[in-house]
Design a protein around this motif. Structure first.
Motif, PDB file in Angstrom:
ATOM      1  N   ILE A 111       0.867  -1.177   0.000  1.00 47.72           N
ATOM      2  CA  ILE A 111       0.000   0.000   0.000  1.00 47.72           C
ATOM      3  C   ILE A 111       0.904   1.227   0.000  1.00 47.72           C
ATOM      4  CG2 ILE A 111      -1.731   1.286   1.296  1.00 47.72           C
ATOM      5  CD1 ILE A 111      -2.676  -1.431   2.409  1.00 47.72           C
ATOM      6  N   PHE A 112       0.761   2.037  -1.030  1.00 50.69           N
ATOM      7  CA  PHE A 112       1.572   3.246  -1.159  1.00 50.69           C
ATOM      8  C   PHE A 112       0.777   4.444  -0.675  1.00 50.69           C
ATOM      9  CE2 PHE A 112       3.261   0.401  -4.452  1.00 50.69           C
ATOM     10  CZ  PHE A 112       4.604   0.434  -4.137  1.00 50.69           C
ATOM     11  N   GLN A 124       1.684   7.629  -1.475  1.00 55.00           N
ATOM     12  CA  GLN A 124       1.749   8.672  -2.492  1.00 55.00           C
ATOM     13  C   GLN A 124       0.880   8.319  -3.698  1.00 55.00           C
ATOM     14  OE1 GLN A 124       4.199   6.535  -1.767  1.00 55.00           O
ATOM     15  NE2 GLN A 124       5.382   6.011  -3.568  1.00 55.00           N
ATOM     16  N   ARG A 125       0.626   9.338  -4.508  1.00 51.60           N
ATOM     17  CA  ARG A 125      -0.117   9.118  -5.749  1.00 51.60           C
ATOM     18  C   ARG A 125       0.792   8.447  -6.772  1.00 51.60           C
ATOM     19  NH1 ARG A 125      -2.335  14.671  -7.477  1.00 51.60           N
ATOM     20  NH2 ARG A 125      -2.770  13.463  -9.333  1.00 51.60           N
ATOM     21  N   ILE A 126       0.185   7.648  -7.629  1.00 49.07           N
ATOM     22  CA  ILE A 126       0.923   6.931  -8.664  1.00 49.07           C
ATOM     23  C   ILE A 126       0.223   7.186  -9.995  1.00 49.07           C
ATOM     24  CG2 ILE A 126       1.597   4.656  -9.522  1.00 49.07           C
ATOM     25  CD1 ILE A 126       1.576   3.737  -6.562  1.00 49.07           C
ATOM     26  N   HIS A 127       1.016   7.506 -11.012  1.00 49.09           N
ATOM     27  CA  HIS A 127       0.468   7.739 -12.349  1.00 49.09           C
ATOM     28  C   HIS A 127       1.117   6.741 -13.298  1.00 49.09           C
ATOM     29  CE1 HIS A 127      -1.561   9.906 -15.482  1.00 49.09           C
ATOM     30  NE2 HIS A 127      -0.438  10.190 -16.109  1.00 49.09           N
ATOM     31  N   LEU A 128       0.332   5.878 -13.901  1.00 51.03           N
ATOM     32  CA  LEU A 128       0.832   4.892 -14.841  1.00 51.03           C
ATOM     33  C   LEU A 128       0.743   5.454 -16.259  1.00 51.03           C
ATOM     34  CD1 LEU A 128      -1.019   1.756 -13.411  1.00 51.03           C
ATOM     35  CD2 LEU A 128       1.368   2.398 -13.042  1.00 51.03           C
ATOM     36  N   LEU A 129       1.877   5.623 -16.889  1.00 54.37           N
ATOM     37  CA  LEU A 129       1.931   6.042 -18.301  1.00 54.37           C
ATOM     38  C   LEU A 129       2.231   4.801 -19.109  1.00 54.37           C
ATOM     39  CD1 LEU A 129       4.043   9.304 -18.122  1.00 54.37           C
ATOM     40  CD2 LEU A 129       1.641   9.081 -18.670  1.00 54.37           C
ATOM     41  N   HIS A 155      -4.294  -1.718 -16.381  1.00 55.85           N
ATOM     42  CA  HIS A 155      -5.591  -1.534 -15.734  1.00 55.85           C
ATOM     43  C   HIS A 155      -5.695  -2.401 -14.479  1.00 55.85           C
ATOM     44  CE1 HIS A 155      -7.328   1.148 -18.663  1.00 55.85           C
ATOM     45  NE2 HIS A 155      -6.919   0.351 -19.644  1.00 55.85           N
ATOM     46  N   ASN A 156      -5.173  -3.616 -14.536  1.00 56.88           N
ATOM     47  CA  ASN A 156      -5.161  -4.475 -13.352  1.00 56.88           C
ATOM     48  C   ASN A 156      -4.292  -3.887 -12.250  1.00 56.88           C
ATOM     49  OD1 ASN A 156      -6.823  -6.305 -14.635  1.00 56.88           O
ATOM     50  ND2 ASN A 156      -5.153  -7.654 -15.251  1.00 56.88           N
ATOM     51  N   MET A 157      -3.132  -3.354 -12.630  1.00 57.62           N
ATOM     52  CA  MET A 157      -2.255  -2.715 -11.643  1.00 57.62           C
ATOM     53  C   MET A 157      -2.937  -1.521 -11.006  1.00 57.62           C
ATOM     54  SD  MET A 157       1.506  -2.836 -13.426  1.00 57.62           S
ATOM     55  CE  MET A 157       2.163  -1.646 -12.285  1.00 57.62           C
ATOM     56  N   LYS A 158      -3.622  -0.734 -11.825  1.00 55.27           N
ATOM     57  CA  LYS A 158      -4.332   0.436 -11.302  1.00 55.27           C
ATOM     58  C   LYS A 158      -5.347   0.025 -10.242  1.00 55.27           C
ATOM     59  CE  LYS A 158      -7.320   4.243 -12.756  1.00 55.27           C
ATOM     60  NZ  LYS A 158      -8.159   4.116 -11.595  1.00 55.27           N
ATOM     61  N   LEU A 181      -3.471  -1.126  -7.074  1.00 53.97           N
ATOM     62  CA  LEU A 181      -2.772  -0.060  -6.357  1.00 53.97           C
ATOM     63  C   LEU A 181      -3.720   0.889  -5.627  1.00 53.97           C
ATOM     64  CD1 LEU A 181       0.032   0.677  -8.941  1.00 53.97           C
ATOM     65  CD2 LEU A 181       0.325  -0.288  -6.654  1.00 53.97           C
ATOM     66  N   GLY A 182      -4.976   0.922  -6.017  1.00 54.72           N
ATOM     67  CA  GLY A 182      -5.964   1.680  -5.250  1.00 54.72           C
ATOM     68  C   GLY A 182      -6.328   3.031  -5.817  1.00 54.72           C
ATOM     69  N   ASN A 183      -7.043   3.801  -4.990  1.00 54.13           N
ATOM     70  CA  ASN A 183      -7.664   5.066  -5.402  1.00 54.13           C
ATOM     71  C   ASN A 183      -6.678   6.167  -5.780  1.00 54.13           C
ATOM     72  OD1 ASN A 183      -9.972   3.733  -4.769  1.00 54.13           O
ATOM     73  ND2 ASN A 183     -10.393   4.877  -2.902  1.00 54.13           N
ATOM     74  N   LYS A 184      -5.467   6.110  -5.267  1.00 55.46           N
ATOM     75  CA  LYS A 184      -4.500   7.177  -5.543  1.00 55.46           C
ATOM     76  C   LYS A 184      -3.749   6.948  -6.856  1.00 55.46           C
ATOM     77  CE  LYS A 184      -3.724   8.392  -0.752  1.00 55.46           C
ATOM     78  NZ  LYS A 184      -2.719   8.578   0.287  1.00 55.46           N
ATOM     79  N   THR A 185      -4.177   5.966  -7.610  1.00 53.51           N
ATOM     80  CA  THR A 185      -3.495   5.631  -8.860  1.00 53.51           C
ATOM     81  C   THR A 185      -4.314   6.088 -10.057  1.00 53.51           C
ATOM     82  OG1 THR A 185      -2.559   3.682  -7.792  1.00 53.51           O
ATOM     83  CG2 THR A 185      -2.486   3.736 -10.187  1.00 53.51           C
ATOM     84  N   THR A 186      -3.635   6.721 -11.005  1.00 52.44           N
ATOM     85  CA  THR A 186      -4.270   7.114 -12.255  1.00 52.44           C
ATOM     86  C   THR A 186      -3.540   6.414 -13.401  1.00 52.44           C
ATOM     87  OG1 THR A 186      -2.859   9.081 -12.346  1.00 52.44           O
ATOM     88  CG2 THR A 186      -5.071   9.365 -11.443  1.00 52.44           C
ATOM     89  N   PHE A 187      -4.221   6.297 -14.518  1.00 53.05           N
ATOM     90  CA  PHE A 187      -3.675   5.633 -15.695  1.00 53.05           C
ATOM     91  C   PHE A 187      -3.857   6.527 -16.899  1.00 53.05           C
ATOM     92  CE2 PHE A 187      -4.767   3.415 -19.588  1.00 53.05           C
ATOM     93  CZ  PHE A 187      -3.628   2.667 -19.806  1.00 53.05           C
ATOM     94  N   GLU A 188      -2.843   6.551 -17.742  1.00 53.06           N
ATOM     95  CA  GLU A 188      -2.960   7.260 -19.019  1.00 53.06           C
ATOM     96  C   GLU A 188      -2.280   6.444 -20.100  1.00 53.06           C
ATOM     97  OE1 GLU A 188      -1.845  11.487 -21.144  1.00 53.06           O
ATOM     98  OE2 GLU A 188      -1.550  11.251 -18.988  1.00 53.06           O
ATOM     99  N   GLY A 189      -3.028   6.121 -21.123  1.00 52.37           N
ATOM    100  CA  GLY A 189      -2.469   5.429 -22.273  1.00 52.37           C
ATOM    101  C   GLY A 189      -2.027   6.444 -23.309  1.00 52.37           C
TER     102      GLY A 189
END
Length: 100
Positions: A31-32, A34-39, A53-56, A59-67
């Motif tokens: 559990i992190f 800090q916020r995490i942004h997956l590029l 998407h599975n990692m997002k 990792l929980g609510n503080k994670t965002t994803f951008e393709g």
């Protein structure tokens, strides 16, 4: 070509290949705080977008994803401007968060 060289150490090579296989079923994600942004490159042939998407989700609510479109595994090299723009946007959101 020397076929003996190609097939020597076969047992060791098989062991190495088996060790490279990773089972994601029993992986413990910490559990992190800090916020995490997956590029992610949308055309990534090594790690599919579904993994991101599975990692997002894991990792929980503080994670965002951008393709990033038209990019594969090496997004930062294939689309450096798009990568930098996205990274700058994410980093600036850490410094200047939008009020909820």
């Amino acid at each position: 070509m020397n076929w003996q060289v190609m097939f020597s150490n076969r047992k060791e090579r098989c062991e190495l290949l088996e060790a490279l296989l990773i089972s994601y079923k029993h992986i413990n994600i910490p559990i992190f705080s800090q916020r995490i942004h997956l590029l992610w490159g949308e055309n990534d042939k090594i790690f599919k977008k579904e993994l991101a998407h599975n990692m997002k989700e894991l990792l929980g609510n503080k994670t965002t994803f951008e393709g990033i479109k038209n990019a594969g595994h090496l997004v930062h090299m294939e689309r450096p401007c798009a990568f930098n723009t996205s990274l700058n946007h994410f980093l600036s959101s850490l410094l200047f968060p939008t009020p909820n």
